[in-house]
Design a protein around this motif. Structure first.
Motif, PDB file in Angstrom:
ATOM      1  N   PRO A  13       0.837  -1.209   0.000  1.00 16.32           N
ATOM      2  CA  PRO A  13       0.000   0.000   0.000  1.00 16.32           C
ATOM      3  C   PRO A  13       0.867   1.252   0.000  1.00 16.32           C
ATOM      4  N   HIS A  14       0.331   2.288  -0.598  1.00 14.86           N
ATOM      5  CA  HIS A  14       1.145   3.482  -0.808  1.00 14.86           C
ATOM      6  C   HIS A  14       1.658   4.068   0.502  1.00 14.86           C
ATOM      7  N   ASP A  15       0.849   4.019   1.573  1.00  9.62           N
ATOM      8  CA  ASP A  15       1.271   4.660   2.817  1.00  9.62           C
ATOM      9  C   ASP A  15       2.213   3.799   3.654  1.00  9.62           C
ATOM     10  N   ALA A  16       2.533   2.585   3.205  1.00  4.95           N
ATOM     11  CA  ALA A  16       3.495   1.757   3.928  1.00  4.95           C
ATOM     12  C   ALA A  16       4.927   2.192   3.664  1.00  4.95           C
ATOM     13  N   ILE A  17       5.124   2.925   2.584  1.00  7.10           N
ATOM     14  CA  ILE A  17       6.428   3.507   2.277  1.00  7.10           C
ATOM     15  C   ILE A  17       6.196   5.004   2.114  1.00  7.10           C
ATOM     16  N   ARG A  18       6.849   5.799   2.942  1.00  8.89           N
ATOM     17  CA  ARG A  18       6.571   7.232   2.994  1.00  8.89           C
ATOM     18  C   ARG A  18       7.768   8.032   2.465  1.00  8.89           C
ATOM     19  N   PRO A  19       7.657   8.608   1.265  1.00  9.77           N
ATOM     20  CA  PRO A  19       8.756   9.415   0.721  1.00  9.77           C
ATOM     21  C   PRO A  19       8.787  10.808   1.341  1.00  9.77           C
ATOM     22  N   ALA A  58       6.119  -3.906   8.887  1.00  8.98           N
ATOM     23  CA  ALA A  58       4.980  -4.720   9.313  1.00  8.98           C
ATOM     24  C   ALA A  58       3.802  -4.525   8.369  1.00  8.98           C
ATOM     25  N   ALA A  59       3.557  -3.271   7.972  1.00  8.90           N
ATOM     26  CA  ALA A  59       2.451  -2.999   7.053  1.00  8.90           C
ATOM     27  C   ALA A  59       2.734  -3.577   5.673  1.00  8.90           C
ATOM     28  N   ALA A  60       3.996  -3.452   5.207  1.00 13.41           N
ATOM     29  CA  ALA A  60       4.351  -3.961   3.884  1.00 13.41           C
ATOM     30  C   ALA A  60       4.236  -5.488   3.841  1.00 13.41           C
ATOM     31  N   ALA A  61       4.816  -6.159   4.839  1.00  8.52           N
ATOM     32  CA  ALA A  61       4.766  -7.622   4.866  1.00  8.52           C
ATOM     33  C   ALA A  61       3.336  -8.126   5.031  1.00  8.52           C
ATOM     34  N   LEU A  66       3.536 -11.970   3.343  1.00  7.41           N
ATOM     35  CA  LEU A  66       4.837 -12.625   3.352  1.00  7.41           C
ATOM     36  C   LEU A  66       5.490 -12.408   4.713  1.00  7.41           C
ATOM     37  N   PRO A  67       6.355 -13.335   5.157  1.00  5.40           N
ATOM     38  CA  PRO A  67       7.006 -13.173   6.465  1.00  5.40           C
ATOM     39  C   PRO A  67       7.942 -11.955   6.463  1.00  5.40           C
ATOM     40  N   GLU A  68       7.787 -11.096   7.473  1.00 12.84           N
ATOM     41  CA  GLU A  68       8.567  -9.857   7.520  1.00 12.84           C
ATOM     42  C   GLU A  68      10.065 -10.134   7.595  1.00 12.84           C
ATOM     43  N   ASP A  69      10.466 -11.159   8.353  1.00 12.02           N
ATOM     44  CA  ASP A  69      11.892 -11.417   8.536  1.00 12.02           C
ATOM     45  C   ASP A  69      12.547 -12.038   7.298  1.00 12.02           C
ATOM     46  N   LYS A  70      11.744 -12.452   6.316  1.00 15.69           N
ATOM     47  CA  LYS A  70      12.294 -13.014   5.080  1.00 15.69           C
ATOM     48  C   LYS A  70      12.202 -12.052   3.905  1.00 15.69           C
ATOM     49  N   LEU A  71      11.488 -10.985   4.090  1.00 19.00           N
ATOM     50  CA  LEU A  71      11.197 -10.079   2.980  1.00 19.00           C
ATOM     51  C   LEU A  71      12.399  -9.186   2.668  1.00 19.00           C
ATOM     52  N   VAL A  98      17.296  -3.995   0.502  1.00 25.99           N
ATOM     53  CA  VAL A  98      17.224  -3.836   1.957  1.00 25.99           C
ATOM     54  C   VAL A  98      16.276  -4.881   2.542  1.00 25.99           C
ATOM     55  N   ASP A  99      16.431  -5.115   3.849  1.00 26.22           N
ATOM     56  CA  ASP A  99      15.524  -6.005   4.564  1.00 26.22           C
ATOM     57  C   ASP A  99      14.941  -5.266   5.754  1.00 26.22           C
ATOM     58  N   HIS A 100      14.286  -5.996   6.658  1.00 28.32           N
ATOM     59  CA  HIS A 100      13.538  -5.372   7.738  1.00 28.32           C
ATOM     60  C   HIS A 100      14.415  -4.663   8.759  1.00 28.32           C
ATOM     61  N   ASP A 101      15.719  -4.838   8.681  1.00 30.34           N
ATOM     62  CA  ASP A 101      16.631  -4.124   9.583  1.00 30.34           C
ATOM     63  C   ASP A 101      16.878  -2.688   9.131  1.00 30.34           C
ATOM     64  N   THR A 102      16.421  -2.342   7.933  1.00 29.30           N
ATOM     65  CA  THR A 102      16.618  -0.985   7.396  1.00 29.30           C
ATOM     66  C   THR A 102      15.279  -0.271   7.332  1.00 29.30           C
ATOM     67  N   ASP A 103      15.143   0.769   8.157  1.00 26.24           N
ATOM     68  CA  ASP A 103      13.871   1.489   8.211  1.00 26.24           C
ATOM     69  C   ASP A 103      13.815   2.680   7.272  1.00 26.24           C
ATOM     70  N   ASN A 104      14.979   3.172   6.843  1.00 20.04           N
ATOM     71  CA  ASN A 104      15.029   4.347   5.975  1.00 20.04           C
ATOM     72  C   ASN A 104      15.977   4.087   4.811  1.00 20.04           C
ATOM     73  N   VAL A 105      15.573   4.506   3.633  1.00 16.68           N
ATOM     74  CA  VAL A 105      16.369   4.332   2.417  1.00 16.68           C
ATOM     75  C   VAL A 105      16.515   5.684   1.727  1.00 16.68           C
ATOM     76  N   SER A 106      17.746   6.017   1.347  1.00 18.10           N
ATOM     77  CA  SER A 106      18.016   7.244   0.586  1.00 18.10           C
ATOM     78  C   SER A 106      18.600   6.858  -0.762  1.00 18.10           C
ATOM     79  N   VAL A 107      18.089   7.473  -1.820  1.00 21.42           N
ATOM     80  CA  VAL A 107      18.596   7.215  -3.167  1.00 21.42           C
ATOM     81  C   VAL A 107      18.963   8.548  -3.803  1.00 21.42           C
ATOM     82  N   SER A 108      19.999   8.532  -4.633  1.00 24.79           N
ATOM     83  CA  SER A 108      20.409   9.742  -5.339  1.00 24.79           C
ATOM     84  C   SER A 108      21.221   9.342  -6.554  1.00 24.79           C
ATOM     85  N   GLY A 109      21.323  10.253  -7.503  1.00 21.12           N
ATOM     86  CA  GLY A 109      22.105  10.000  -8.709  1.00 21.12           C
ATOM     87  C   GLY A 109      22.254  11.266  -9.524  1.00 21.12           C
ATOM     88  N   SER A 110      23.294  11.292 -10.354  1.00 22.95           N
ATOM     89  CA  SER A 110      23.571  12.447 -11.200  1.00 22.95           C
ATOM     90  C   SER A 110      23.106  12.183 -12.621  1.00 22.95           C
TER      91      SER A 110
END
Length: 303
Positions: A13-19, A58-61, A66-71, A98-110
């Motif tokens: 769902p869209h609100d499970a990942i918040r940009p 938790a919301a995404a899994a 799917l099991p959260e610890d395997k996702l 990334v897996d469930h140990d990473t709560d925040n992801v940053s992406v960038s590129g030129s």
């Protein structure tokens, strides 16, 4: 994501990942919030884009069943460009898994300014990396299954058509020893690329060693710019007429391409005439042919 679309498998769902929102600016400098229009930009200027998201695992899994610890999820930064509503060129600038140990992801590129045209389309895509087994019958199974996406469409200087791609350069420095070292201008392009992006594949160099000539160009002297643009149009139109068999070869070229721009020039200089008759004029009376293009040439616009 539009909840009315029927997917073949469950998605996030869209609100499970918040940009946090798209950022843009010059590489190596603080980035600013991206708007719908990128102003004060030129083709020699590279850009950097970035975004950051937080993930509710938790919301995404739970949504994927799917099991959260395997996702494991892959985040991809994709950039597209080109005139029109759909990007004609797309590049994948960054990927991270990334897996469930990473709560925040940053992406960038030129993004190279030489590749940009019309619009800058930035997208953050999330796909499945694992697991490929388990879950329910509706859980995604295939690696690479598209689960979530957010994108932003940025108009470049009113569509990217407000400027012909021009650069000033010292010819003695970059073209030293070549026959055109002392020419007032030089058009860099490769015939045979009618489907190529016009803004990315064409570059007009103005010789900064000729100070008086450069001053005329910078000041916008109409006749000087008309003469230079007329030469550019003649070079490209003549090459295209030797290559194509008819107007259909140019009509089939996409918006923003070299072929479409040449078709516009032909329509302005020779309205209502068939390709064959224009080609015949070029071969029979090249002076009249080039003068016709020169009469319609205008610097400051690709049209």
């Amino acid at each position: 994501m539009n909840p009315r679309i029927a997917f073949p498998f469950l998605v996030i769902p869209h609100d499970a990942i918040r940009p946090e929102g798209w950022l843009i600016g010059d590489p190596g400098t603080p980035l600013h919030r991206a708007t719908d229009v990128l102003e004060n930009w030129d083709y020699a200027r590279d850009l950097e884009v970035a975004n950051s998201v937080s993930i509710d695992w938790a919301a995404a899994a739970g949504a994927l069943q799917l099991p959260e610890d395997k996702l494991r999820l892959k985040f991809s930064l994709i950039v597209g460009t080109g005139a029109g509503t759909l990007p004609r060129r797309q590049d994948r600038l960054y990927e991270v898994i990334v897996d469930h140990d990473t709560d925040n992801v940053s992406v960038s590129g030129s993004v190279s300014g030489r590749t940009l045209s019309g619009r800058l389309w930035v997208s953050l895509l999330v796909t499945l990396d694992a697991p490929e087994v388990g879950g329910t019958v509706l859980s995604p199974k295939g690696r690479g299954s598209k689960l979530w996406q957010v994108h932003h469409d940025i108009l470049i200087e009113d569509g990217g058509d407000s400027r012909f791609p021009v650069e000033t350069a010292s010819f003695s420095r970059i073209f030293g020893g070549r026959p055109y070292e002392h020419a007032p201008w030089y058009l860099h392009w490769r015939p045979g690329t009618l489907q190529g992006d016009f803004s990315a594949g064409i570059r007009l160099y103005v010789n900064s060693d000729h100070h008086e000539w450069l001053a005329r160009v910078v000041s916008g002297d109409r006749l000087s710019l008309q003469a230079m643009m007329g030469d550019v149009m003649s070079q490209m139109v003549e090459a295209a007429l030797r290559e194509v068999s008819g107007a259909d070869d140019l009509v089939d070229c996409e918006d923003g391409s070299v072929g479409q721009q040449i078709l516009q020039w032909l329509g302005n200089a020779f309205p209502g005439q068939e390709i064959a008759s224009v080609r015949a004029l070029m071969e029979r009376d090249p002076g009249a042919f080039r003068a016709s293009l020169l009469a319609t040439s205008e610097m400051g616009s690709a049209e």
